[in-house]
Scaffold this active site. Structure first.
Site, short mmCIF file in Angstrom:
data_model
loop_
_atom_site.label_atom_id
_atom_site.label_comp_id
_atom_site.label_asym_id
_atom_site.label_seq_id
_atom_site.Cartn_x
_atom_site.Cartn_y
_atom_site.Cartn_z
N HIS A 109 0.89 -1.20 0.03
CA HIS A 109 0.13 0.12 0.26
C HIS A 109 0.66 1.36 -0.12
O HIS A 109 0.60 2.19 0.52
CB HIS A 109 -0.90 -0.31 1.22
CG HIS A 109 -2.06 -0.95 1.00
ND1 HIS A 109 -2.74 -1.05 2.12
CD2 HIS A 109 -2.84 -1.75 0.29
CE1 HIS A 109 -4.37 -2.43 1.69
NE2 HIS A 109 -3.70 -2.67 0.30
N CYS A 136 9.09 18.72 -7.31
CA CYS A 136 9.81 17.30 -7.43
C CYS A 136 11.17 18.08 -7.19
O CYS A 136 11.75 18.50 -7.72
CB CYS A 136 8.90 17.22 -8.23
SG CYS A 136 10.07 15.76 -8.64
N GLY A 175 -1.96 -8.76 12.63
CA GLY A 175 -2.69 -7.49 12.42
C GLY A 175 -3.55 -6.90 11.99
O GLY A 175 -2.86 -5.87 11.10
N ALA A 219 0.10 -8.18 19.75
CA ALA A 219 1.04 -8.34 18.15
C ALA A 219 2.69 -8.92 19.30
O ALA A 219 3.40 -9.86 18.93
CB ALA A 219 1.74 -7.70 17.29
N1 APR Z 1 -1.48 -6.76 17.89
C1 APR Z 1 -2.38 -7.38 16.93
N2 APR Z 1 -3.44 -6.96 16.19
C2 APR Z 1 -3.90 -5.68 16.78
C3 APR Z 1 -3.94 -4.77 17.87
C4 APR Z 1 -1.99 -5.80 18.68
N3 APR Z 1 -1.63 -5.05 19.42
N4 APR Z 1 -4.00 -4.13 17.77
C5 APR Z 1 -5.05 -4.49 16.81
N5 APR Z 1 -4.92 -5.22 16.54
C6 APR Z 1 -5.57 -6.02 15.44
C7 APR Z 1 -7.01 -5.47 15.18
O1 APR Z 1 -7.79 -6.58 16.13
C8 APR Z 1 -7.84 -5.67 13.49
O2 APR Z 1 -8.04 -6.74 13.06
O3 APR Z 1 -5.45 -5.34 14.21
C9 APR Z 1 -5.99 -5.28 13.45
C10 APR Z 1 -6.46 -3.57 12.74
O4 APR Z 1 -7.45 -3.58 11.35
P1 APR Z 1 -7.19 -2.75 10.14
O5 APR Z 1 -7.14 -1.35 11.81
O6 APR Z 1 -8.58 -2.73 9.69
O7 APR Z 1 -6.35 -2.25 10.54
P2 APR Z 1 -5.71 -3.33 8.83
O8 APR Z 1 -6.49 -4.63 9.08
O9 APR Z 1 -4.45 -2.74 8.20
O10 APR Z 1 -6.45 -2.33 7.80
C11 APR Z 1 -6.25 -2.52 6.12
O11 APR Z 1 -6.87 -0.67 5.21
O12 APR Z 1 -7.83 1.81 5.52
C12 APR Z 1 -6.78 0.56 4.75
O13 APR Z 1 -4.74 1.15 3.93
C13 APR Z 1 -5.13 0.80 4.74
O14 APR Z 1 -4.16 -0.88 5.07
C14 APR Z 1 -5.35 -0.55 5.50
C15 APR Z 1 -5.88 -1.48 5.37
#
Ligand code: APR
Length: 235
Positions: A109, A136, A175, A219
């Site tokens: 990303h 740039c 995560g 994590a």
């Molecule tokens: N340890 C492990 N997991 C964790 C922790 C932690 N300390 N804290 C939160 N989480 C988990 C949450 O339970 C959740 O399932 O991490 C996940 C975060 O989910 P999102 O906030 O949706 O993030 P992500 O899955 O990376 O989003 C994917 O969405 O908005 C777009 O481009 C953006 O890359 C991002 C993509």
């Protein structure tokens, strides 16, 4: 674990949460405070570039104050010591995996520490602000945007990711909520191709049912324990 040689790891915002970097969809996450359609789409950038540039300037500055956590360092150790193939595919735009020692990795990303020129297409390292429309470094045009994949844009290096998934004996998701494709579909692809699948997450994700095994916890604990297990001498 002896049958496992090639590993693909997918990480999301949860791997950086304990470093103090915002997640998106958990309690207090970014998408509770901003609408993605206002700050994370090409249409938003065309409609209100000041808002979008300020949003990413804020995130770029915040990330530079944070430090890698035990999960990043554990994955860095896995990268250094795992004898088979390893690819860490991160959805995150922070550089904490790199600062935790990871090398065999890619950012699907994009990266907050790059700026991408809309005039000459060159990506330049960038730690400062973009809202004041700096020139740039390559062509001098004031047309820089964050080097981040927005909703509706194609994630980077998908060919490499699919090639690694085809060879994977083990797919580990860390995560991530399993809310955003194509990343959320990797587990099914890997599983259909015969890989073992493991979820390491704070709580069940939207894709938990697709994993052979799920281990839930922070994590810094579950990733560190899993790497220990993977690197333990064959029992
Ligand atoms: N340890 C492990 N997991 C964790 C922790 C932690 N300390 N804290 C939160 N989480 C988990 C949450 O339970 C959740 O399932 O991490 C996940 C975060 O989910 P999102 O906030 O949706 O993030 P992500 O899955 O990376 O989003 C994917 O969405 O908005 C777009 O481009 C953006 O890359 C991002 C993509």
């Amino acid at each position: 674990m002896s049958s496992i040689r090639n590993i693909v790891v997918l990480t999301g915002a949860g791997v950086s949460a304990e470093s103090g970097i915002d997640t998106f969809r958990t309690e207090g996450g970014l998408w509770e405070r901003y609408k993605p359609e206002d700050v994370a789409t090409p249409e938003a950038f065309a409609r209100d570039p000041d808002l979008v540039l300020a949003f990413y300037d804020m995130r770029r500055a915040a990330i530079q104050e944070k430090q890698p956590n035990a999960a990043h360092f554990a994955l860095g150790r896995l990268d250094a010591e795992w004898p088979g193939e390893l690819l860490i595919v991160t959805q995150n735009i922070d550089d904490l995996h790199e600062r935790g020692g990871a090398k065999r990795m890619l950012h699907m990303h994009g990266q907050h520490l790059n700026a991408w020129c809309g005039a000459c297409d060159v990506r330049s390292p960038w730690t400062g602000l973009l809202a004041d429309r700096p020139p740039c470094p390559a062509c001098g045009t004031r047309a820089l945007r964050p080097d981040v994949v927005w909703f509706g844009e194609m994630p980077y290096r998908m060919d490499e990711i699919h090639a690694a998934l085809r060879k994977a004996d083990l797919f580990v998701s860390i995560g991530t909520s399993g809310a955003v494709y194509p990343a959320a579909g990797f587990v099914r692809g890997a599983r259909d191709l015969g890989a073992r699948t493991l979820e390491l997450n704070l709580e069940p994700s939207q894709g938990s049912r697709w994993f052979h095994e799920c281990r839930h916890g922070p994590a810094t604990e579950v990733v560190a324990a899993w790497v220990e297990e993977m690197l333990a001498p064959e029992r």
